[in-house]
Design a protein around this motif. Structure first.
Motif, mmCIF file in Angstrom:
data_model
loop_
_atom_site.group_PDB
_atom_site.id
_atom_site.type_symbol
_atom_site.label_atom_id
_atom_site.label_comp_id
_atom_site.label_asym_id
_atom_site.label_seq_id
_atom_site.Cartn_x
_atom_site.Cartn_y
_atom_site.Cartn_z
ATOM 1 N N ASP A 306 0.725 -1.158 0.007
ATOM 2 C CA ASP A 306 -0.017 0.106 -0.055
ATOM 3 C C ASP A 306 1.100 1.251 -0.012
ATOM 4 O O ASP A 306 0.505 2.346 -0.665
ATOM 5 C CB ASP A 306 -0.798 -0.023 1.277
ATOM 6 C CG ASP A 306 -1.926 -1.281 1.205
ATOM 7 O OD1 ASP A 306 -2.353 -1.340 -0.006
ATOM 8 O OD2 ASP A 306 -2.428 -1.532 2.266
ATOM 9 N N GLU A 307 2.069 1.204 0.732
ATOM 10 C CA GLU A 307 3.052 2.257 0.878
ATOM 11 C C GLU A 307 4.139 1.748 0.338
ATOM 12 O O GLU A 307 4.743 0.850 0.498
ATOM 13 C CB GLU A 307 2.862 2.724 2.235
ATOM 14 C CG GLU A 307 1.889 3.476 2.598
ATOM 15 C CD GLU A 307 1.129 4.742 1.909
ATOM 16 O OE1 GLU A 307 2.274 5.559 1.337
ATOM 17 O OE2 GLU A 307 -0.145 4.943 1.891
ATOM 18 N N PRO A 308 4.992 2.831 -0.231
ATOM 19 C CA PRO A 308 6.478 2.321 -0.686
ATOM 20 C C PRO A 308 7.397 2.108 0.277
ATOM 21 O O PRO A 308 7.220 2.984 1.540
ATOM 22 C CB PRO A 308 6.709 3.592 -1.553
ATOM 23 C CG PRO A 308 5.882 4.721 -1.117
ATOM 24 C CD PRO A 308 4.482 4.318 -0.760
ATOM 25 N N VAL A 309 8.370 1.436 0.368
ATOM 26 C CA VAL A 309 9.419 1.150 1.348
ATOM 27 C C VAL A 309 10.814 1.641 0.615
ATOM 28 O O VAL A 309 11.134 1.436 -0.402
ATOM 29 C CB VAL A 309 9.228 -0.383 1.687
ATOM 30 C CG1 VAL A 309 10.404 -1.013 2.681
ATOM 31 C CG2 VAL A 309 7.994 -1.010 2.023
ATOM 32 N N PRO A 310 11.679 2.069 1.711
ATOM 33 C CA PRO A 310 12.891 2.667 1.340
ATOM 34 C C PRO A 310 13.546 1.396 0.801
ATOM 35 O O PRO A 310 13.682 0.247 1.347
ATOM 36 C CB PRO A 310 13.396 3.288 2.545
ATOM 37 C CG PRO A 310 12.259 3.505 3.458
ATOM 38 C CD PRO A 310 11.232 2.513 3.113
ATOM 39 N N GLY A 311 14.258 1.650 -0.052
ATOM 40 C CA GLY A 311 15.383 0.634 -0.638
ATOM 41 C C GLY A 311 14.985 -0.383 -1.668
ATOM 42 O O GLY A 311 15.512 -1.436 -1.971
ATOM 43 N N THR A 312 13.558 0.092 -2.451
ATOM 44 C CA THR A 312 13.079 -0.628 -3.454
ATOM 45 C C THR A 312 12.868 -0.155 -4.626
ATOM 46 O O THR A 312 12.644 1.369 -4.641
ATOM 47 C CB THR A 312 11.955 -1.103 -2.917
ATOM 48 O OG1 THR A 312 10.804 -0.196 -2.588
ATOM 49 C CG2 THR A 312 11.791 -2.399 -1.579
ATOM 50 N N CYS A 313 13.168 -0.491 -5.799
ATOM 51 C CA CYS A 313 12.900 0.249 -7.075
ATOM 52 C C CYS A 313 12.309 -0.828 -7.976
ATOM 53 O O CYS A 313 12.940 -2.157 -8.002
ATOM 54 C CB CYS A 313 14.320 0.959 -7.420
ATOM 55 S SG CYS A 313 13.765 2.036 -8.875
ATOM 56 N N LEU A 314 11.708 -0.521 -9.046
ATOM 57 C CA LEU A 314 11.079 -1.388 -9.834
ATOM 58 C C LEU A 314 11.960 -1.140 -11.180
ATOM 59 O O LEU A 314 12.102 0.057 -11.538
ATOM 60 C CB LEU A 314 9.786 -1.383 -10.180
ATOM 61 C CG LEU A 314 8.810 -1.526 -9.013
ATOM 62 C CD1 LEU A 314 7.350 -1.324 -9.161
ATOM 63 C CD2 LEU A 314 9.149 -2.979 -8.586
ATOM 64 N N THR A 315 12.172 -2.111 -12.116
ATOM 65 C CA THR A 315 12.730 -1.896 -13.432
ATOM 66 C C THR A 315 12.098 -3.011 -14.487
ATOM 67 O O THR A 315 11.295 -3.926 -13.855
ATOM 68 C CB THR A 315 14.091 -2.159 -13.427
ATOM 69 O OG1 THR A 315 14.750 -1.950 -14.661
ATOM 70 C CG2 THR A 315 14.361 -3.648 -13.244
ATOM 71 N N VAL A 316 12.276 -2.745 -15.566
ATOM 72 C CA VAL A 316 11.688 -3.897 -16.747
ATOM 73 C C VAL A 316 12.718 -4.243 -17.344
ATOM 74 O O VAL A 316 13.577 -3.566 -18.283
ATOM 75 C CB VAL A 316 10.672 -2.913 -17.557
ATOM 76 C CG1 VAL A 316 10.080 -3.899 -18.913
ATOM 77 C CG2 VAL A 316 9.749 -2.135 -16.912
ATOM 78 N N THR A 317 13.008 -5.531 -17.354
ATOM 79 C CA THR A 317 13.964 -6.357 -18.074
ATOM 80 C C THR A 317 13.479 -7.157 -19.171
ATOM 81 O O THR A 317 12.066 -7.285 -19.324
ATOM 82 C CB THR A 317 14.784 -7.331 -16.803
ATOM 83 O OG1 THR A 317 15.780 -8.113 -17.721
ATOM 84 C CG2 THR A 317 13.693 -8.349 -16.615
ATOM 85 N N LEU A 318 14.282 -7.625 -20.246
ATOM 86 C CA LEU A 318 13.844 -8.171 -21.284
ATOM 87 C C LEU A 318 14.568 -9.533 -21.254
ATOM 88 O O LEU A 318 15.779 -9.789 -21.364
ATOM 89 C CB LEU A 318 14.300 -7.608 -22.539
ATOM 90 C CG LEU A 318 13.644 -6.099 -23.051
ATOM 91 C CD1 LEU A 318 14.213 -5.530 -24.315
ATOM 92 C CD2 LEU A 318 12.272 -6.569 -23.321
ATOM 93 N N GLU A 319 13.655 -10.448 -21.277
ATOM 94 C CA GLU A 319 14.286 -11.943 -21.400
ATOM 95 C C GLU A 319 13.628 -12.331 -22.747
ATOM 96 O O GLU A 319 12.505 -12.610 -23.087
ATOM 97 C CB GLU A 319 13.300 -12.982 -20.542
ATOM 98 C CG GLU A 319 13.792 -12.670 -18.884
ATOM 99 C CD GLU A 319 15.265 -13.242 -18.913
ATOM 100 O OE1 GLU A 319 15.761 -13.999 -19.743
ATOM 101 O OE2 GLU A 319 15.950 -12.770 -17.447
ATOM 102 N N GLY A 320 14.814 -12.314 -23.657
ATOM 103 C CA GLY A 320 14.485 -12.707 -25.109
ATOM 104 C C GLY A 320 13.732 -11.394 -25.698
ATOM 105 O O GLY A 320 14.289 -10.068 -25.531
ATOM 106 N N ARG A 321 12.790 -11.482 -26.106
ATOM 107 C CA ARG A 321 11.774 -10.293 -26.248
ATOM 108 C C ARG A 321 10.668 -9.915 -25.632
ATOM 109 O O ARG A 321 9.678 -9.151 -25.882
ATOM 110 C CB ARG A 321 11.086 -10.682 -27.894
ATOM 111 C CG ARG A 321 12.498 -10.649 -29.028
ATOM 112 C CD ARG A 321 11.779 -10.632 -30.330
ATOM 113 N NE ARG A 321 10.944 -12.066 -30.528
ATOM 114 C CZ ARG A 321 10.282 -12.055 -31.836
ATOM 115 N NH1 ARG A 321 10.323 -11.189 -32.872
ATOM 116 N NH2 ARG A 321 9.610 -13.193 -31.785
ATOM 117 N N ARG A 322 10.639 -10.573 -24.442
ATOM 118 C CA ARG A 322 9.512 -10.557 -23.586
ATOM 119 C C ARG A 322 10.024 -9.901 -22.251
ATOM 120 O O ARG A 322 10.882 -9.776 -21.836
ATOM 121 C CB ARG A 322 9.231 -11.850 -22.831
ATOM 122 C CG ARG A 322 8.184 -11.907 -21.640
ATOM 123 C CD ARG A 322 7.669 -13.374 -21.175
ATOM 124 N NE ARG A 322 6.801 -13.871 -21.979
ATOM 125 C CZ ARG A 322 6.398 -15.072 -21.748
ATOM 126 N NH1 ARG A 322 6.735 -15.743 -20.723
ATOM 127 N NH2 ARG A 322 5.495 -15.623 -22.838
#
Length: 486
Positions: A306-322
């Protein structure tokens, strides 16, 4: 006095002796590495050229032969007149595996599936065997590692029972070929190729000569019958496919089954594919009831809060073309030892160390040098591509300042040693996947291309621009607290 003709006899004897020595030299056995072709006059246990063990074998001098033209088996025709319908792929019944294969199994194709023990190869292939069996297409599952009753118990557990699925426990190549004549299957699954041996070839099962002979016989049978074949292969402790490298060249498709046995996620990655691309990756989830495909696996790599936590970040990786959305977590604590700990899980230790150096030198965050730092990914995913650098750096900076990043934010970009944020491939696909999952803000390198409507994108040129997403007051606290301690 020299007898007439004696000189000629001496010359003739000398020439005969030299010819005999030359002939004996040619007939002398030589040794050659089956992996790289390096030759030597004596046997060695390890090839000094490619450093492979047990690959040096004896071979004789090649005999000079001439091949005369013979009768052709098929007439050569223009390529436009060749019927391509015979190479139409048939679905395996598992969409994620079809995705990696390029649509399914082509008749006559030979697929090598390799992976570590316990990763789920036998479970997946047994599921494929049951789902691909039908009235028109029989499936033969040959096991050389388990008994038929053991395979039946697994089939009951994963509900892989079908009347057109035939099961045999054999370790003899001749018996396997006999089953092909009796069952006439459209799909053969052999688990595994290292357990089957031919009595006509010397050596234990799993040896190079045996693996080469078994694979060659099954490949010939597959091409002659138009039968698709799935071969399970063992891997070495380094993760490479066991056996001669020739095996990978002979087969049509090579698939690697990857995954941490302590995690649910399994990935099937194409290394070689004569019928499709090698950019596709299939995602599966292994559970007590078997293995199922994941059309949308991003949920495994996220933690909903529900609330963000320090020390976390999101990214988008590519596995092949996915594209897959993944979460990076970092934690910093005061060190109790002179040399602070640096622990990673799912991330490359070298890249995390680089991000720490960039943050300290370019981002002016000096609180990281004397603290224990732990960094990890969620769900067992491994992030090795440079596109995750920006997310790793922001997670470390957020943990150091104890300040959470804004909610619904993803970070994409490679970070250089000069602190610059570089462009990466597939930014538009990554942003589209993040927008589909409900993320509204993104940090990306400059010139990202087309942006999904409704998504706010902040272009950053260096790590200093990226760190401005953290609240200014909290971001400056960490260096000040460190100076007070000193």
């Amino acid at each position: 006095m020299q007898r007439p003709g004696a000189g000629l006899s001496v010359v003739t004897a000398t020439v005969s002796s030299m010819a005999a020595r030359t002939k004996s030299g040619k007939d002398r056995p030589s040794y050659r590495c089956t992996e790289c072709g390096w030759q030597t006059a004596k046997w060695l246990g390890r090839c000094p050229e490619c450093q492979a063990w047990g690959t040096v074998e004896e071979y004789g001098a090649p005999a000079v032969r001439t091949t005369t033209p013979g009768r052709v088996t098929t007439t050569a025709v223009p390529i436009g007149q060749v019927d391509g319908r015979q190479a139409t792929a048939r679905s395996t019944g598992v969409p994620e595996l079809d995705r990696v294969l390029g649509g399914g199994l082509v008749p006559g194709a030979v697929v090598l599936v390799a992976g570590e023990p316990g990763v789920g190869k036998s479970t997946l292939l047994l599921d494929v065997a049951a789902k691909s069996a039908s009235d028109e297409h029989r499936t033969l599952y040959v096991t050389g590692e388990e008994s038929a009753s053991q395979v039946r118990l697994r089939a009951d557990r994963i509900k892989a029972i079908d009347d057109h699925l035939y099961l045999a426990a054999e370790t003899d190549l001749a018996a396997v070929l006999g089953h092909l004549d009796a069952v006439k299957p459209s799909l053969l699954i052999l688990d595994s190729v290292q357990t089957v041996a031919s009595p006509e070839i010397d050596g234990a099962p799993g040896g190079m000569a045996q693996v080469r002979e078994v694979a060659g016989a099954l490949i010939r049978a597959s091409k002659e019958r138009g039968m698709a074949t799935l071969l399970v292969g063992h891997v070495t402790k380094d993760g490479a496919i066991a056996g001669p490298r020739l095996l990978e060249h002979l087969v049509d498709v090579v698939l690697h089954f990857e995954g941490d046995r302590h995690a649910r996620l399994r990935l099937v990655r194409g290394v070689k594919n004569r019928y499709g691309t090698t950019d596709e990756v299939g995602c599966f989830e292994l559970h007590d009831e078997g293995i199922t495909g994941l059309a949308d696996p991003s949920g495994l790599f996220l933690t909903r809060r529900d609330e963000p936590v320090p020390g976390t970040c999101l990214t988008v990786t590519l596995e092949g073309r996915r594209p897959l959305v993944a979460e990076v977590q970092a934690l910093t604590v005061d060190s109790q030892i002179p040399s602070p700990r640096r622990t990673t899980s799912g991330l490359e230790t070298s890249r995390v160390s680089m991000m720490l150096a960039v943050l300290e030198q370019r981002g002016r965050i000096s609180a990281l040098g004397k603290r224990d730092i732990y960094s990890a990914t969620v769900g067992g995913v491994k992030l090795s591509e440079p596109a995750a650098d920006l997310a790793v750096a922001l997670a470390l900076a957020s943990a150091a300042s104890d300040t959470p990043l804004p909610k619904n934010l993803v970070a994409i970009g490679e970070v250089g040693l000069a602190g610059e944020v570089r462009r990466v491939t597939g930014v538009q696909r990554r942003l589209a996947e993040a927008h589909r999952l409900g993320f509204t803000h993104a940090l990306v390198p400059t010139d990202p291309g087309k942006i999904p409507p409704g998504m706010k994108v902040l272009e950053v040129a260096d790590i200093g621009d990226a760190l401005r997403v953290l609240p200014m007051s909290r971001r400056r606290e960490a260096p000040r607290e460190e100076e007070d301690r000193r």
